[in-house]
Design a protein around this motif. Structure first.
Motif, PDB file in Angstrom:
ATOM      1  N   PRO A 175       0.811  -1.226   0.000  1.00 53.13           N
ATOM      2  CA  PRO A 175       0.000   0.000   0.000  1.00 53.13           C
ATOM      3  C   PRO A 175       0.845   1.277   0.000  1.00 53.13           C
ATOM      4  O   PRO A 175       0.481   2.252  -0.639  1.00 53.13           O
ATOM      5  CB  PRO A 175      -0.840  -0.109   1.276  1.00 53.13           C
ATOM      6  N   LEU A 176       1.990   1.221   0.677  1.00 53.02           N
ATOM      7  CA  LEU A 176       2.818   2.432   0.726  1.00 53.02           C
ATOM      8  C   LEU A 176       3.353   2.769  -0.667  1.00 53.02           C
ATOM      9  O   LEU A 176       3.352   3.934  -1.080  1.00 53.02           O
ATOM     10  CB  LEU A 176       3.977   2.246   1.716  1.00 53.02           C
TER      11      LEU A 176
ATOM     12  N   TYR B 164       1.979   1.960  -3.526  1.00 50.26           N
ATOM     13  CA  TYR B 164       0.827   2.423  -4.298  1.00 50.26           C
ATOM     14  C   TYR B 164       0.522   3.879  -3.967  1.00 50.26           C
ATOM     15  O   TYR B 164       0.289   4.701  -4.850  1.00 50.26           O
ATOM     16  CB  TYR B 164      -0.356   1.513  -3.966  1.00 50.26           C
ATOM     17  N   ALA B 165       0.583   4.198  -2.662  1.00 48.52           N
ATOM     18  CA  ALA B 165       0.244   5.547  -2.204  1.00 48.52           C
ATOM     19  C   ALA B 165       1.292   6.573  -2.628  1.00 48.52           C
ATOM     20  O   ALA B 165       1.009   7.762  -2.661  1.00 48.52           O
ATOM     21  CB  ALA B 165       0.086   5.564  -0.682  1.00 48.52           C
TER      22      ALA B 165
ATOM     23  N   MET C  64       1.317   6.447  -7.253  1.00 52.37           N
ATOM     24  CA  MET C  64       0.158   6.984  -7.975  1.00 52.37           C
ATOM     25  C   MET C  64       0.131   8.518  -8.017  1.00 52.37           C
ATOM     26  O   MET C  64      -0.063   9.090  -9.084  1.00 52.37           O
ATOM     27  CB  MET C  64      -1.157   6.444  -7.385  1.00 52.37           C
ATOM     28  N   PRO C  65       0.317   9.192  -6.878  1.00 51.07           N
ATOM     29  CA  PRO C  65       0.354  10.658  -6.968  1.00 51.07           C
ATOM     30  C   PRO C  65       1.571  11.157  -7.752  1.00 51.07           C
ATOM     31  O   PRO C  65       1.488  12.164  -8.449  1.00 51.07           O
ATOM     32  CB  PRO C  65       0.430  11.124  -5.512  1.00 51.07           C
TER      33      PRO C  65
ATOM     34  N   ARG D 123       6.214   8.971   4.464  1.00 47.92           N
ATOM     35  CA  ARG D 123       5.215   8.080   3.863  1.00 47.92           C
ATOM     36  C   ARG D 123       4.383   8.751   2.779  1.00 47.92           C
ATOM     37  O   ARG D 123       3.217   8.406   2.578  1.00 47.92           O
ATOM     38  CB  ARG D 123       4.274   7.497   4.916  1.00 47.92           C
ATOM     39  N   ALA D 124       4.942   9.723   2.086  1.00 46.96           N
ATOM     40  CA  ALA D 124       4.185  10.349   1.001  1.00 46.96           C
ATOM     41  C   ALA D 124       5.143  10.813  -0.089  1.00 46.96           C
ATOM     42  O   ALA D 124       6.338  10.991   0.147  1.00 46.96           O
ATOM     43  CB  ALA D 124       3.359  11.525   1.524  1.00 46.96           C
TER      44      ALA D 124
END
Lengths: 335, 467
Positions: free
Chosen positions: A73-74, A76-77, A80-81, A145-146
């Motif tokens: 999930p990390l 993917y997160a 994608m952006p 995490r972003a």
């Protein structure tokens, strides 16, 4: 006994992405070649050659994206952006060509519109995927995490080059697919396009490969430092050998070999990328193990994947087997 | 409206794309079962007209299913692009559920859709009927997993939270069968059935208006009206149970749906009005005293909590939810009325001599979609301000995105969706406008064979070649 679930899943998702690229690659390629085949009968024939299999091919994209969301999930997160614009463009392109498949047969007057939707959508989706690939190779900055980069980071000369490279590469897959599936005029044209696309693809692979080590030190060390070069050298050597086989088989007017050689080129490039990325899943900020969800999630989905993926693969292989041989404009296959 | 607000734009984008998407699955779920029913009737009775109907709706199913797949691809990527924080935090729980949906839907598509669309003179009736049943089962499976994931967001359980702030599964059974899931699943499947029945009924009514002796049109209309008469009232009961479950787990949502700002013992039922969230009152309201408490608590003076019990930032917007709920219920009541009225016509033996009823059924054709959309708006807007109820807010879920990027992609989606799905809807309507051809078979000859999956050798002979 503990399994390294993140590693298993990384391999599975890599497989899904590769399956997507080589399967949807040739039917996107058929769309890219559409503008160069002006006759309606030829276009019907081209479309019929991929009609039975295209939506199965596209499902691998959902499987790859869905798998990334579930298991990493990390990653993917972050990804994608970071690839926001190219992904949206890709989705819009895929929507266009997907409905074109359905609707092109439903209308006489509007047919040319759907032809353009099919060609434009395919080209746009391929170009966007190539740009996304280039942006990944450049690396994606992550903080807390972003995604920590800008909105236009994906747009660089390098990513434009990879965009063009993928369009040409898919055109090669499409052309060699048509060589295998078509006859007469369509096949004759496909041979010519395949030759051009083959030379273009190999040249672009070379350009991208030469540029990559200068993007980041990590690639330089992976590819060119002693003793790693002993492990990595086979890849470019195999690319050269495959290129030779591809050009030779096209000159000798073989039918299936050019397609297989083109697939092999893609697989080799994919392996090359894997060597450059491993162990990162978001190059070069987040590793497979950092990005993985808890084992409870990975294990739960793995049961379903191991049960269903072989069946799906068997079905896919079977449907390709059923639709082997030549296609004609009437939608029939015969062999 | 502030169109420089990325969060708002991301929400609009999600609402827009998911609203477009849900129309097609809702129709496909019902239609797959209807196709299985038609084929079963054909095998059981041997009457050719059922097979003609099967072939007629099969083509419509293919287009609707295709559009559902295409619009679904967008959904699977949108979580990451616009809701990356949500994806990171909730992925470990919701991701596998959606992964199972993809796997099962993929499996069904790869395996059985091709056989179903192919026509049965190629694989034999038994295998073909099995394939049709599997396609219907596959649509159920898809609905099962997606609604499980969605229900978990409304009534989360069976998870823990790790040090990175991620929800992690502790007990999958509890996650999947969370408290609102059975109600939501039943409510949605029935909605899909009724929605499809109304479309089938409208198509039958249209052909009856042109030719009242058309046997296929009579069967379509009659079957659809049985469905409306029997299932629409059941749906009202299931909806009520779903509402009581919501009252237990999401009382603020119920308060917003009912337009209750104050807590009452013996709450009225507000029929109509304009909820005013800022002033905390309902303007121009028409109400029935005490009925609200009776419906919700089965006690004329039961206690019903109002929105004032929650701080302002934890209240869903009452005006939208209040009205979407009433649109859904209103549409449902009309469906029940239509169903019961046709029962009366059957009893009077005038079902096939009732042009005004046919016209009403024709008008009611899209009402299922209206109710489905209104229902989803009610439950999803009523979940606000949370994405995971009580644990993660919508504002916390959004990607660190730029409003311009979201705005641009939103405009692009709106333009493309209206153009393409508009065309698709046009083709669907054109297919439904055609009369059911007796004795016709197969897809049009000039179309390619489209199938992934088992297509045995006889197909090849059929398709104009010799294997």
């Amino acid at each position: 006994m503990t399994l390294d679930l993140p590693f298993i899943w990384a391999a599975l998702i890599a497989f899904a992405v590769l399956a997507y690229v080589i399967l949807d690659g040739f039917d996107l390629g058929v769309g890219i070649l559409f503008p160069f085949m002006p006759h309606r009968k030829h276009r019907d024939e081209m479309m019929n050659s991929v009609a039975p299999v295209w939506d199965g091919n596209e499902t691998w994209l959902v499987l790859g994206g869905g798998g990334l969301f579930a298991v990493f999930p990390l990653a993917y997160a972050v990804i994608m952006p970071a690839l926001y614009a190219p992904l949206i463009v890709m989705l819009l392109g895929l929507i266009f060509r997907g409905v074109a498949f359905e609707f092109r047969w439903k209308t006489e007057r509007g047919r040319f519109l759907w032809d353009w939707a099919f060609a434009g959508g395919s080209t746009l989706a391929a170009f966007a995927q190539g740009i996304a690939l280039g942006a990944l190779v450049q690396g994606i900055p992550v903080a807390d995490r972003a995604y920590a980069g800008g909105w236009w980071d994906w747009l660089t000369p390098f990513s434009l080059l990879t965009g063009v490279a993928l369009v040409v590469g898919y055109a090669l897959l499409g052309a060699t697919w048509l060589v295998y599936k078509a006859e007469g005029e369509v096949q004759a044209r496909a041979y010519r396009f395949a030759m051009l696309a083959a030379i273009g693809t190999v040249a672009l692979i070379g350009a991208v490969s030469l540029w990559t080590p200068f993007l980041r030190d990590i690639y330089m060390q992976r590819w060119l430092a002693w003793p790693q070069i002993l492990y990595t050298a086979p890849v470019p050597l195999l690319v050269a050998a495959t290129t030779f086989v591809l050009l030779k088989s096209l000159r000798e007017k073989r039918e299936l070999s050019p397609f297989l050689a083109s697939l092999a080129l893609f697989v080799l490039c994919f392996v090359g990328l894997g060597i450059g990325f491993y162990p990162y899943i978001v190059p070069h900020s987040v590793t497979i193990w950092d990005a993985a969800g808890p084992d409870a999630s990975l294990g739960f989905l793995l049961i379903g994947a191991l049960a269903l993926l072989p069946l799906i693969l068997a079905y896919t292989a079977y449907s390709y087997w059923v639709f082997r041989g030549k296609v004609n404009a009437k939608g029939g296959h015969y062999h | 409206m502030d169109f420089s607000d990325a969060l708002l734009l991301a929400r609009i984008q999600f609402a827009f794309t998911v609203s477009f998407h849900i129309i097609f699955p809702a129709f496909s779920i019902g239609l797959a079962s209807y196709l299985a029913t038609l084929e079963g009737l054909w095998l059981w009775t041997g009457r050719r007209v059922f097979l003609d109907l099967f072939n007629y709706w099969k083509k419509i199913f293919a287009v609707a299913f295709g559009m559902g797949v295409v619009s679904g691809i967008v959904m699977s990527y949108q979580f990451g692009t616009n809701w990356s924080v949500f994806s990171d935090k909730v992925g470990p729980v919701i991701g596998p559920l959606m992964g199972y949906e993809v796997l099962s839907a993929f499996f069904l598509e790869a395996g059985f859709l091709g056989i179903m669309l192919f026509g049965l003179n190629r694989v034999g009736p038994r295998l073909h009927f099995f394939a049709t049943l599997m396609v219907a089962f596959g649509t159920f499976l898809s609905a099962f997993w997606i609604l499980s994931a969605n229900s978990w967001m409304h009534t989360p359980q069976g998870h823990a939270i790790n040090e990175a702030g991620q929800f992690i599964p502790v007990d999958w059974w509890q996650v999947i069968f969370n408290p609102s899931f059975p109600y939501r699943l039943a409510h949605m499947l029935l909605a899909a059935y009724i929605t499809t029945a109304l479309v089938v009924g409208a198509t039958g009514a249209l052909h009856l208006l042109r030719d009242r002796a058309d046997p296929a049109a009579r069967i379509m209309f009659s079957m659809a009206m049985w469905m409306a008469a029997i299932v629409a009232p059941i749906q009202a009961v299931v909806g009520d149970m779903h509402g009581l479950n919501t009252l237990k787990h999401q009382p603020a949502k119920i308060a917003a749906m009912e337009g209750h700002f104050d807590t009452y013992e013996g709450a009225p039922l507000i029929l109509f009005g304009i909820p005013n969230d800022r002033e905390e009152r309902v303007d121009y309201k028409v109400e029935i005293p005490r009925l609200g408490s009776f419906i919700l608590t089965h006690d004329w003076s039961g206690k019903v909590r109002g929105l004032k019990e929650w701080p302002r930032e934890q209240r869903p917007p009452s005006r939208i939810v209040f009205w979407s709920f009433r649109i859904m219920v209103g549409a449902g009541l009309l469906m029940i009325a239509l169903g019961l009225w046709t029962l009366l016509l059957r009893w009077r033996r005038t079902l096939y001599d009732a042009p005004w009823t046919w016209r009403a059924a024709l008008l009611m054709g899209p009402s299922g979609f209206v109710a489905v959309l209104a229902g989803w708006i009610t439950t999803e807007v009523g979940r606000q301000p949370w994405t995971v109820y009580g644990l993660l807010t919508t504002a916390q879920s959004v990607s660190p995105i730029d409003a311009a990027a979201v705005g641009t992609s939103l405009v692009a989606f709106i333009v493309v969706y209206f153009a393409l799905f508009g065309a698709g809807t046009f083709y669907l309507l054109r297919l439904m406008y055609k009369q059911v051809a007796a004795g016709a078979d197969e897809l049009p000859r000039d179309e390619p064979i489209r199938a992934a999956g088992i297509t045995p050798a006889p197909v090849m002979r059929e398709a104009g070649g010799a294997p």
